[in-house]
Structures are given as C-alpha cells and as structure tokens.
Design a protein around this motif. Structure first.
Motif, PDB file in Angstrom:
ATOM      1  N   HIS A   1      38.906  51.962  37.087  1.00  0.00           N
ATOM      2  CA  HIS A   1      38.855  50.863  36.122  1.00  0.00           C
ATOM      3  C   HIS A   1      38.155  49.660  36.749  1.00  0.00           C
ATOM      4  O   HIS A   1      37.638  49.745  37.868  1.00  0.00           O
ATOM      5  CB  HIS A   1      40.262  50.510  35.626  1.00  0.00           C
ATOM      6  N   ASN A   2      38.139  48.543  36.025  1.00  0.00           N
ATOM      7  CA  ASN A   2      37.231  47.454  36.388  1.00  0.00           C
ATOM      8  C   ASN A   2      37.808  46.345  37.270  1.00  0.00           C
ATOM      9  O   ASN A   2      37.123  45.347  37.517  1.00  0.00           O
ATOM     10  CB  ASN A   2      36.630  46.833  35.124  1.00  0.00           C
ATOM     11  N   GLU A   3      39.024  46.473  37.759  1.00  0.00           N
ATOM     12  CA  GLU A   3      39.630  45.351  38.472  1.00  0.00           C
ATOM     13  C   GLU A   3      38.927  45.020  39.786  1.00  0.00           C
ATOM     14  O   GLU A   3      38.769  43.843  40.135  1.00  0.00           O
ATOM     15  CB  GLU A   3      41.117  45.608  38.690  1.00  0.00           C
ATOM     16  N   ARG A   4      38.488  46.013  40.527  1.00  0.00           N
ATOM     17  CA  ARG A   4      37.776  45.732  41.779  1.00  0.00           C
ATOM     18  C   ARG A   4      36.406  45.127  41.491  1.00  0.00           C
ATOM     19  O   ARG A   4      35.959  44.211  42.201  1.00  0.00           O
ATOM     20  CB  ARG A   4      37.648  47.008  42.616  1.00  0.00           C
ATOM     21  N   LEU A   5      35.744  45.601  40.462  1.00  0.00           N
ATOM     22  CA  LEU A   5      34.454  45.015  40.086  1.00  0.00           C
ATOM     23  C   LEU A   5      34.639  43.574  39.605  1.00  0.00           C
ATOM     24  O   LEU A   5      33.785  42.716  39.858  1.00  0.00           O
ATOM     25  CB  LEU A   5      33.790  45.850  38.991  1.00  0.00           C
ATOM     26  N   GLU A   6      35.736  43.318  38.931  1.00  0.00           N
ATOM     27  CA  GLU A   6      36.032  41.955  38.479  1.00  0.00           C
ATOM     28  C   GLU A   6      36.153  41.021  39.681  1.00  0.00           C
ATOM     29  O   GLU A   6      35.666  39.882  39.651  1.00  0.00           O
ATOM     30  CB  GLU A   6      37.326  41.948  37.670  1.00  0.00           C
ATOM     31  N   PHE A   7      36.802  41.487  40.731  1.00  0.00           N
ATOM     32  CA  PHE A   7      36.960  40.708  41.958  1.00  0.00           C
ATOM     33  C   PHE A   7      35.593  40.310  42.522  1.00  0.00           C
ATOM     34  O   PHE A   7      35.357  39.149  42.888  1.00  0.00           O
ATOM     35  CB  PHE A   7      37.746  41.528  42.981  1.00  0.00           C
ATOM     36  N   ILE A   8      34.674  41.262  42.578  1.00  0.00           N
ATOM     37  CA  ILE A   8      33.335  40.981  43.087  1.00  0.00           C
ATOM     38  C   ILE A   8      32.573  40.062  42.129  1.00  0.00           C
ATOM     39  O   ILE A   8      31.895  39.118  42.538  1.00  0.00           O
ATOM     40  CB  ILE A   8      32.539  42.289  43.279  1.00  0.00           C
ATOM     41  N   GLY A   9      32.721  40.344  40.834  1.00  0.00           N
ATOM     42  CA  GLY A   9      32.024  39.545  39.832  1.00  0.00           C
ATOM     43  C   GLY A   9      32.443  38.095  39.833  1.00  0.00           C
ATOM     44  O   GLY A   9      31.623  37.192  39.633  1.00  0.00           O
ATOM     45  N   ASP A  10      33.730  37.847  40.057  1.00  0.00           N
ATOM     46  CA  ASP A  10      34.222  36.484  40.131  1.00  0.00           C
ATOM     47  C   ASP A  10      33.515  35.729  41.257  1.00  0.00           C
ATOM     48  O   ASP A  10      33.121  34.562  41.101  1.00  0.00           O
ATOM     49  CB  ASP A  10      35.731  36.498  40.368  1.00  0.00           C
ATOM     50  N   GLY A  11      33.326  36.396  42.381  1.00  0.00           N
ATOM     51  CA  GLY A  11      32.664  35.761  43.510  1.00  0.00           C
ATOM     52  C   GLY A  11      31.208  35.436  43.239  1.00  0.00           C
ATOM     53  O   GLY A  11      30.745  34.320  43.502  1.00  0.00           O
ATOM     54  N   VAL A  12      30.467  36.387  42.684  1.00  0.00           N
ATOM     55  CA  VAL A  12      29.042  36.146  42.435  1.00  0.00           C
ATOM     56  C   VAL A  12      28.847  35.132  41.311  1.00  0.00           C
ATOM     57  O   VAL A  12      27.908  34.321  41.342  1.00  0.00           O
ATOM     58  CB  VAL A  12      28.303  37.475  42.127  1.00  0.00           C
ATOM     59  N   LEU A  13      29.750  35.117  40.341  1.00  0.00           N
ATOM     60  CA  LEU A  13      29.668  34.126  39.262  1.00  0.00           C
ATOM     61  C   LEU A  13      29.863  32.714  39.816  1.00  0.00           C
ATOM     62  O   LEU A  13      29.081  31.803  39.518  1.00  0.00           O
ATOM     63  CB  LEU A  13      30.722  34.422  38.194  1.00  0.00           C
ATOM     64  N   ASN A  14      30.902  32.531  40.611  1.00  0.00           N
ATOM     65  CA  ASN A  14      31.170  31.210  41.172  1.00  0.00           C
ATOM     66  C   ASN A  14      30.024  30.730  42.050  1.00  0.00           C
ATOM     67  O   ASN A  14      29.643  29.553  42.003  1.00  0.00           O
ATOM     68  CB  ASN A  14      32.478  31.238  41.963  1.00  0.00           C
ATOM     69  N   CYS A  15      29.477  31.633  42.840  1.00  0.00           N
ATOM     70  CA  CYS A  15      28.363  31.276  43.710  1.00  0.00           C
ATOM     71  C   CYS A  15      27.125  30.892  42.899  1.00  0.00           C
ATOM     72  O   CYS A  15      26.464  29.884  43.174  1.00  0.00           O
ATOM     73  CB  CYS A  15      28.039  32.442  44.643  1.00  0.00           C
ATOM     74  N   THR A  16      26.822  31.682  41.883  1.00  0.00           N
ATOM     75  CA  THR A  16      25.632  31.422  41.060  1.00  0.00           C
ATOM     76  C   THR A  16      25.740  30.093  40.320  1.00  0.00           C
ATOM     77  O   THR A  16      24.784  29.305  40.292  1.00  0.00           O
ATOM     78  CB  THR A  16      25.433  32.568  40.050  1.00  0.00           C
ATOM     79  N   ILE A  17      26.898  29.840  39.714  1.00  0.00           N
ATOM     80  CA  ILE A  17      27.069  28.589  38.973  1.00  0.00           C
ATOM     81  C   ILE A  17      27.064  27.402  39.932  1.00  0.00           C
ATOM     82  O   ILE A  17      26.502  26.334  39.628  1.00  0.00           O
ATOM     83  CB  ILE A  17      28.371  28.619  38.149  1.00  0.00           C
ATOM     84  N   ALA A  18      27.657  27.572  41.109  1.00  0.00           N
ATOM     85  CA  ALA A  18      27.636  26.505  42.110  1.00  0.00           C
ATOM     86  C   ALA A  18      26.200  26.161  42.502  1.00  0.00           C
ATOM     87  O   ALA A  18      25.831  24.982  42.595  1.00  0.00           O
ATOM     88  CB  ALA A  18      28.443  26.923  43.340  1.00  0.00           C
TER      89      ALA A  18
END
Length: 219
Positions: free
Chosen positions: A30-47
């Motif tokens: 399922h997607n929980e581990r991918l969500e963990f990675i996605g949260d990181g790349v999203l925060n970095c990109t928006i920052a």
C-alpha cells in the motif's frame, strides 16, 4: 485526460503509481511508505519555490507559508482537481463508509504519488510535477497574509468580529464530468456582503468567492 497526463509524468514503472493509489484497506503493498517519501519531496520543493520567489523573507514567514501550501486542505483540493478519488484502490469497508472522498485519504494518496514519481524518475521529475500542480497557488501567495488562503482569512475576519462564519452554496455546475465549472455563492449577511466565484472545483470556486468578499470588505 489520464492521471499521468494530468500529472505531466509517464511512469517507467507503472507499479509505483498503482502502489501510490492503494490504501492499506485494499491490501499490500500500500501507499504509506510512498507517502512518507512524498511528504519529504513536497516540503523540499515548496520550500525551494518560496525561497526563490521571496528572497527577502525570514525563515519563520517562509515556514508558515509552506505549512499552508502543504496542508491537508491544500493537498485535498489538488487531489480533487486530479480526480484521484476515481483511481484510488480501497477496501470494501472503506468504500461503504465513504472513504473514497475522505480528504485525508486523498491528500495522503497525492503525497504518495509524489513519492512514486521520485522513485520512478528522480528528484527533478518529482519537483517538476509538484511545481506544475502548484504554479497557480505559488503565484497567488501574498506574504502579508502569511500564506493563508481566502477562505481562512475571511473566517478569521468574521471570528475577530465575533460574527457567524460565512456560508457557501453551489449555485450551478456546468460542463462535462471531466471539465466541470462550479459556480459558488459566498454569503455573509451579518456584514451585508456576498459574492460569486467560479472554478474547476468546488473548493476553487469557494476560494474565489471568499476573495471577492474580502475585496468588498477592504480586508
């Protein structure tokens, strides 16, 4: 338009997209581990986007704006725009309880998709997909408002006056299912104001209507 076309990314490994769209109630992987990675790349990109757009702002203000842009409501709105609810795979129990439209589930799935793109094609590809989705929101960020959207600002204004919150009503929905246009009215009778907004989602129309009311109030 397919989900990949809307994202602007074609997966080399389609299994990653399937996993990103799989809730734990459906099974594994399922997607929980991918969500963990996605949260990181999203925060970095928006920052990075905010850092480049507002070179004069201090860290604290940038952090507040980023928090608003990556919040669950913001992600949910983008997920609705991408029609992720039609693609997500969930268990029978979640389906019966309305999980397919649950804001948290859709927001998590979108973060998982960002993570899937990162694993599929690297940081640059994930950053590009996020920037495409956020281009309008980043352009509309006003540092004086701390990154808050129009609905939040209007709500806070009403609360500061100890008045009831605004009400939003959908007046009409035009267009085909894949290209709908919502017309929403924001009413604030306590200050004798109302306005109509239009957008590709109900939330977008509500934001536009709230912004129009704020402009009328001079807020």
């Amino acid at each position: 338009m397919s989900l990949e076309a809307s994202l602007g990314h074609t997966f080399r490994e389609p299994r990653l997209l399937r996993e990103a769209l799989t809730h734990r109630s459906f099974g594994t992987p399922h997607n929980e581990r991918l969500e963990f990675i996605g949260d990181g790349v999203l925060n970095c990109t928006i920052a990075l986007a905010l850092y480049e757009k507002f070179p004069e702002l201090p860290e604290g203000q940038l952090s507040r704006m980023r928090a608003n842009l990556v919040s669950q409501p913001a992600l949910h709105s983008l997920a609705q725009r991408l029609d992720i609810s039609q693609h997500i795979r969930i268990g029978e129990g979640e389906e019966k309880s309305g999980g397919r439209e649950r804001p948290s589930m859709l927001a998590d799935a979108l973060e998982a998709i960002f993570g899937a793109i990162l694993l599929d094609s690297g940081f640059d590809a994930a950053q590009a997909a996020i920037n495409r989705l956020y281009v309008t929101r980043i352009a509309q960020v006003n540092p004086r408002e701390g990154g808050k959207d129009a609905k939040t600002r209007l709500q806070e204004f009403m609360q500061s006056k100890h008045l009831p919150l605004p009400t939003y009503s959908v007046e009409r929905v035009d267009g085909e299912a894949h290209a709908q246009v919502f017309t929403v009215r924001c009413s604030v009778p306590q200050v004798d104001q109302e306005a109509v907004g239009r957008g590709s989602s109900r939330r977008a129309a509500e934001q536009q209507a709230a912004n129009a009311v704020l402009n009328k109030l001079g807020v």
